[in-house]
Design a protein around this motif. Structure first.
Motif, PDB file in Angstrom:
ATOM      1  N   SER A 184     -62.861 -25.658  18.039  1.00 41.28           N
ATOM      2  CA  SER A 184     -64.303 -25.414  18.082  1.00 41.28           C
ATOM      3  C   SER A 184     -64.730 -24.873  19.434  1.00 41.28           C
ATOM      4  O   SER A 184     -65.494 -23.904  19.525  1.00 41.28           O
ATOM      5  CB  SER A 184     -65.066 -26.710  17.781  1.00 41.28           C
ATOM      6  OG  SER A 184     -64.797 -27.166  16.475  1.00 41.28           O
ATOM      7  N   ALA A 185     -64.223 -25.480  20.506  1.00 40.57           N
ATOM      8  CA  ALA A 185     -64.626 -25.058  21.840  1.00 40.57           C
ATOM      9  C   ALA A 185     -64.136 -23.654  22.156  1.00 40.57           C
ATOM     10  O   ALA A 185     -64.857 -22.858  22.766  1.00 40.57           O
ATOM     11  CB  ALA A 185     -64.106 -26.051  22.873  1.00 40.57           C
ATOM     12  N   VAL A 186     -62.910 -23.335  21.744  1.00 46.41           N
ATOM     13  CA  VAL A 186     -62.371 -21.997  21.978  1.00 46.41           C
ATOM     14  C   VAL A 186     -63.264 -20.929  21.354  1.00 46.41           C
ATOM     15  O   VAL A 186     -63.444 -19.844  21.913  1.00 46.41           O
ATOM     16  CB  VAL A 186     -60.931 -21.895  21.429  1.00 46.41           C
ATOM     17  CG1 VAL A 186     -60.491 -20.445  21.309  1.00 46.41           C
ATOM     18  CG2 VAL A 186     -59.966 -22.666  22.326  1.00 46.41           C
ATOM     19  N   HIS A 187     -63.846 -21.261  20.201  1.00 48.66           N
ATOM     20  CA  HIS A 187     -64.652 -20.285  19.472  1.00 48.66           C
ATOM     21  C   HIS A 187     -66.158 -20.489  19.656  1.00 48.66           C
ATOM     22  O   HIS A 187     -66.959 -19.807  19.000  1.00 48.66           O
ATOM     23  CB  HIS A 187     -64.293 -20.324  17.984  1.00 48.66           C
ATOM     24  CG  HIS A 187     -62.896 -19.871  17.713  1.00 48.66           C
ATOM     25  ND1 HIS A 187     -62.533 -18.547  17.686  1.00 48.66           N
ATOM     26  CD2 HIS A 187     -61.753 -20.582  17.482  1.00 48.66           C
ATOM     27  CE1 HIS A 187     -61.237 -18.446  17.444  1.00 48.66           C
ATOM     28  NE2 HIS A 187     -60.737 -19.659  17.316  1.00 48.66           N
ATOM     29  N   GLY A 188     -66.543 -21.412  20.552  1.00 46.62           N
ATOM     30  CA  GLY A 188     -67.958 -21.598  20.830  1.00 46.62           C
ATOM     31  C   GLY A 188     -68.754 -22.125  19.667  1.00 46.62           C
ATOM     32  O   GLY A 188     -69.904 -21.724  19.440  1.00 46.62           O
ATOM     33  N   LYS A 189     -68.163 -23.053  18.924  1.00 50.81           N
ATOM     34  CA  LYS A 189     -68.836 -23.634  17.762  1.00 50.81           C
ATOM     35  C   LYS A 189     -68.812 -25.161  17.863  1.00 50.81           C
ATOM     36  O   LYS A 189     -67.966 -25.730  18.554  1.00 50.81           O
ATOM     37  CB  LYS A 189     -68.161 -23.174  16.466  1.00 50.81           C
ATOM     38  CG  LYS A 189     -68.296 -21.671  16.221  1.00 50.81           C
ATOM     39  CD  LYS A 189     -67.775 -21.281  14.847  1.00 50.81           C
ATOM     40  CE  LYS A 189     -68.033 -19.807  14.560  1.00 50.81           C
ATOM     41  NZ  LYS A 189     -67.607 -19.413  13.201  1.00 50.81           N
ATOM     42  N   PRO A 190     -69.727 -25.843  17.176  1.00 53.69           N
ATOM     43  CA  PRO A 190     -69.767 -27.307  17.252  1.00 53.69           C
ATOM     44  C   PRO A 190     -68.567 -27.937  16.560  1.00 53.69           C
ATOM     45  O   PRO A 190     -68.040 -27.391  15.591  1.00 53.69           O
ATOM     46  CB  PRO A 190     -71.071 -27.658  16.532  1.00 53.69           C
ATOM     47  CG  PRO A 190     -71.299 -26.512  15.590  1.00 53.69           C
ATOM     48  CD  PRO A 190     -70.797 -25.302  16.321  1.00 53.69           C
ATOM     49  N   ASP A 191     -68.142 -29.088  17.081  1.00 56.44           N
ATOM     50  CA  ASP A 191     -67.054 -29.831  16.452  1.00 56.44           C
ATOM     51  C   ASP A 191     -67.624 -30.737  15.370  1.00 56.44           C
ATOM     52  O   ASP A 191     -68.778 -31.173  15.440  1.00 56.44           O
ATOM     53  CB  ASP A 191     -66.323 -30.670  17.496  1.00 56.44           C
ATOM     54  CG  ASP A 191     -65.116 -31.391  16.928  1.00 56.44           C
ATOM     55  OD1 ASP A 191     -64.449 -30.805  16.043  1.00 56.44           O
ATOM     56  OD2 ASP A 191     -64.819 -32.519  17.364  1.00 56.44           O
ATOM     57  N   ALA A 192     -66.826 -30.999  14.356  1.00 57.27           N
ATOM     58  CA  ALA A 192     -67.159 -31.939  13.279  1.00 57.27           C
ATOM     59  C   ALA A 192     -68.368 -31.501  12.460  1.00 57.27           C
ATOM     60  O   ALA A 192     -68.941 -32.301  11.725  1.00 57.27           O
ATOM     61  CB  ALA A 192     -67.391 -33.344  13.841  1.00 57.27           C
ATOM     62  N   GLY A 193     -68.740 -30.225  12.568  1.00 56.97           N
ATOM     63  CA  GLY A 193     -69.889 -29.748  11.818  1.00 56.97           C
ATOM     64  C   GLY A 193     -69.522 -28.794  10.706  1.00 56.97           C
ATOM     65  O   GLY A 193     -70.399 -28.169  10.101  1.00 56.97           O
ATOM     66  N   GLY A 194     -68.223 -28.646  10.432  1.00 53.10           N
ATOM     67  CA  GLY A 194     -67.785 -27.776   9.351  1.00 53.10           C
ATOM     68  C   GLY A 194     -67.942 -26.302   9.642  1.00 53.10           C
ATOM     69  O   GLY A 194     -68.040 -25.497   8.711  1.00 53.10           O
ATOM     70  N   ALA A 195     -67.929 -25.939  10.935  1.00 52.52           N
ATOM     71  CA  ALA A 195     -68.226 -24.552  11.314  1.00 52.52           C
ATOM     72  C   ALA A 195     -66.986 -23.697  11.576  1.00 52.52           C
ATOM     73  O   ALA A 195     -67.119 -22.493  11.802  1.00 52.52           O
ATOM     74  CB  ALA A 195     -69.112 -24.536  12.560  1.00 52.52           C
ATOM     75  N   THR A 196     -65.795 -24.296  11.548  1.00 58.46           N
ATOM     76  CA  THR A 196     -64.605 -23.550  11.983  1.00 58.46           C
ATOM     77  C   THR A 196     -63.519 -23.461  10.903  1.00 58.46           C
ATOM     78  O   THR A 196     -62.334 -23.435  11.215  1.00 58.46           O
ATOM     79  CB  THR A 196     -64.004 -24.185  13.252  1.00 58.46           C
ATOM     80  OG1 THR A 196     -63.724 -25.572  12.988  1.00 58.46           O
ATOM     81  CG2 THR A 196     -64.948 -24.061  14.427  1.00 58.46           C
ATOM     82  N   LYS A 197     -63.928 -23.386   9.666  1.00 57.00           N
ATOM     83  CA  LYS A 197     -62.942 -23.274   8.587  1.00 57.00           C
ATOM     84  C   LYS A 197     -62.085 -22.018   8.753  1.00 57.00           C
ATOM     85  O   LYS A 197     -60.850 -22.084   8.714  1.00 57.00           O
ATOM     86  CB  LYS A 197     -63.646 -23.253   7.232  1.00 57.00           C
ATOM     87  CG  LYS A 197     -62.693 -23.101   6.044  1.00 57.00           C
ATOM     88  CD  LYS A 197     -63.459 -23.115   4.731  1.00 57.00           C
ATOM     89  CE  LYS A 197     -62.548 -22.931   3.537  1.00 57.00           C
ATOM     90  NZ  LYS A 197     -63.311 -22.978   2.250  1.00 57.00           N
ATOM     91  N   ALA A 198     -62.727 -20.868   8.930  1.00 59.67           N
ATOM     92  CA  ALA A 198     -61.986 -19.610   9.045  1.00 59.67           C
ATOM     93  C   ALA A 198     -61.079 -19.624  10.274  1.00 59.67           C
ATOM     94  O   ALA A 198     -59.925 -19.174  10.214  1.00 59.67           O
ATOM     95  CB  ALA A 198     -62.957 -18.436   9.118  1.00 59.67           C
ATOM     96  N   GLU A 199     -61.574 -20.159  11.381  1.00 60.09           N
ATOM     97  CA  GLU A 199     -60.788 -20.203  12.615  1.00 60.09           C
ATOM     98  C   GLU A 199     -59.591 -21.145  12.475  1.00 60.09           C
ATOM     99  O   GLU A 199     -58.508 -20.882  13.013  1.00 60.09           O
ATOM    100  CB  GLU A 199     -61.677 -20.640  13.772  1.00 60.09           C
ATOM    101  CG  GLU A 199     -62.736 -19.633  14.177  1.00 60.09           C
ATOM    102  CD  GLU A 199     -63.993 -19.674  13.316  1.00 60.09           C
ATOM    103  OE1 GLU A 199     -64.926 -18.903  13.600  1.00 60.09           O
ATOM    104  OE2 GLU A 199     -64.037 -20.481  12.356  1.00 60.09           O
ATOM    105  N   THR A 200     -59.788 -22.231  11.747  1.00 55.34           N
ATOM    106  CA  THR A 200     -58.700 -23.185  11.537  1.00 55.34           C
ATOM    107  C   THR A 200     -57.592 -22.570  10.685  1.00 55.34           C
ATOM    108  O   THR A 200     -56.405 -22.729  10.985  1.00 55.34           O
ATOM    109  CB  THR A 200     -59.250 -24.461  10.875  1.00 55.34           C
ATOM    110  OG1 THR A 200     -60.199 -25.076  11.760  1.00 55.34           O
ATOM    111  CG2 THR A 200     -58.145 -25.452  10.573  1.00 55.34           C
ATOM    112  N   VAL A 201     -57.966 -21.894   9.628  1.00 54.55           N
ATOM    113  CA  VAL A 201     -56.973 -21.218   8.785  1.00 54.55           C
ATOM    114  C   VAL A 201     -56.276 -20.118   9.573  1.00 54.55           C
ATOM    115  O   VAL A 201     -55.048 -19.947   9.477  1.00 54.55           O
ATOM    116  CB  VAL A 201     -57.634 -20.649   7.517  1.00 54.55           C
ATOM    117  CG1 VAL A 201     -56.628 -19.807   6.721  1.00 54.55           C
ATOM    118  CG2 VAL A 201     -58.181 -21.776   6.639  1.00 54.55           C
ATOM    119  N   ALA A 202     -57.030 -19.382  10.384  1.00 56.36           N
ATOM    120  CA  ALA A 202     -56.441 -18.309  11.176  1.00 56.36           C
ATOM    121  C   ALA A 202     -55.418 -18.858  12.165  1.00 56.36           C
ATOM    122  O   ALA A 202     -54.355 -18.262  12.379  1.00 56.36           O
ATOM    123  CB  ALA A 202     -57.529 -17.545  11.919  1.00 56.36           C
TER     124      ALA A 202
END
Length: 250
Positions: A45-63
């Motif tokens: 989340s921090a690497v991509h500038g998004k909140p943690d635990a908010g469901g915002a990094t699905k695409a980044e996690t898969v990538a």
């Protein structure tokens, strides 16, 4: 590969699972000879500038899973709460990760607003994640968030492959948790807390580093900069320090 990952969860001889946040950190850990690595949602989340635990990094996690799949190391992925309350969507996500060679997923019941998912909802999420050949680690945030009954949650998640209760640090309490469930127990390592040997003695089967390595990397960067300036080393940033710098969940 998934069977090998399961075999590494040995009560009394725990798997030390370091957590990476990008390709470089994963490659470094793989080169150190660790049998398996995990990912950290805070780091991603921090690497991509998004909140943690908010469901915002699905695409980044898969990538990230896609980029590290050929490092020659077993990979377990932190998927927060599955990035959805819809079991069908969670099943689709886990199937995608399994197709990339991921051997495990970590599913938490804590939510960004500081509450816990209803038990029945998280039970359904766990069930949706099963059947794809990956190790489903059911995390309960009762201690992390200071709410709910830990043992009730652990019993309710007994259909998972493992259980994770971050925030536990007292050895007697950890040992009682181990005794309360037939599942392998995962504990979060905490600086100043029980050592790996002590956790092994309590019957723990897996010890994760969570966001520790990411936070330590930030401290290391600041320490080098301060050395240039002739200033003392900084303290290790806390989880709260990092999340306070991130955008709020929408």
């Amino acid at each position: 590969m998934s069977a090998r990952f399961r075999e590494l969860h040995r009560p009394g001889d725990p798997l030390l699972l370091p957590n990476a946040w990008d390709y470089g950190s994963a490659a470094l850990l793989a080169r150190q000879g660790f049998a398996a690595i995990g990912t950290t949602s805070l780091g991603v989340s921090a690497v991509h500038g998004k909140p943690d635990a908010g469901g915002a990094t699905k695409a980044e996690t898969v990538a990230l899973a896609r980029t590290v799949k050929d490092l020659g190391v077993l990979v377990s992925v932190d998927v927060e709460g599955g990035f959805s309350d819809d079991p069908a969507q969670v099943a689709e996500l886990v199937a995608t990760l399994a197709g990339l060679g991921v051997v495990g997923v970590n599913l938490e019941d804590g939510r960004a607003d500081g509450t816990l998912r209803p038990i029945e909802t998280h039970q359904a999420i766990i069930e949706a994640a099963k059947g794809h050949g990956v190790f489903v680690n059911a995390r309960t945030d009762t201690r992390w968030l200071g709410t709910g009954d830990t043992l009730e949650r652990v019993r309710a998640y007994g259909h998972a492959d493992g259980v994770f209760v971050p925030g536990l640090s007292e050895l007697g309490e950890i040992a009682r948790l181990v005794e309360s469930t037939p599942l392998p127990v995962n504990v979060l390592y905490q600086p100043g807390g029980p050592s790996l040997a002590e956790l092994a003695g309590a019957g723990v089967a897996r010890v994760s580093t969570g966001s520790l390595l990411y936070r330590a990397s930030l401290r290391g960067a600041l320490a080098e900069l301060r050395a240039v300036q002739g200033e003392p080393e900084p303290a290790l940033p806390t989880y709260a320090d990092i999340t306070a710098m991130l955008p709020e969940a929408q």
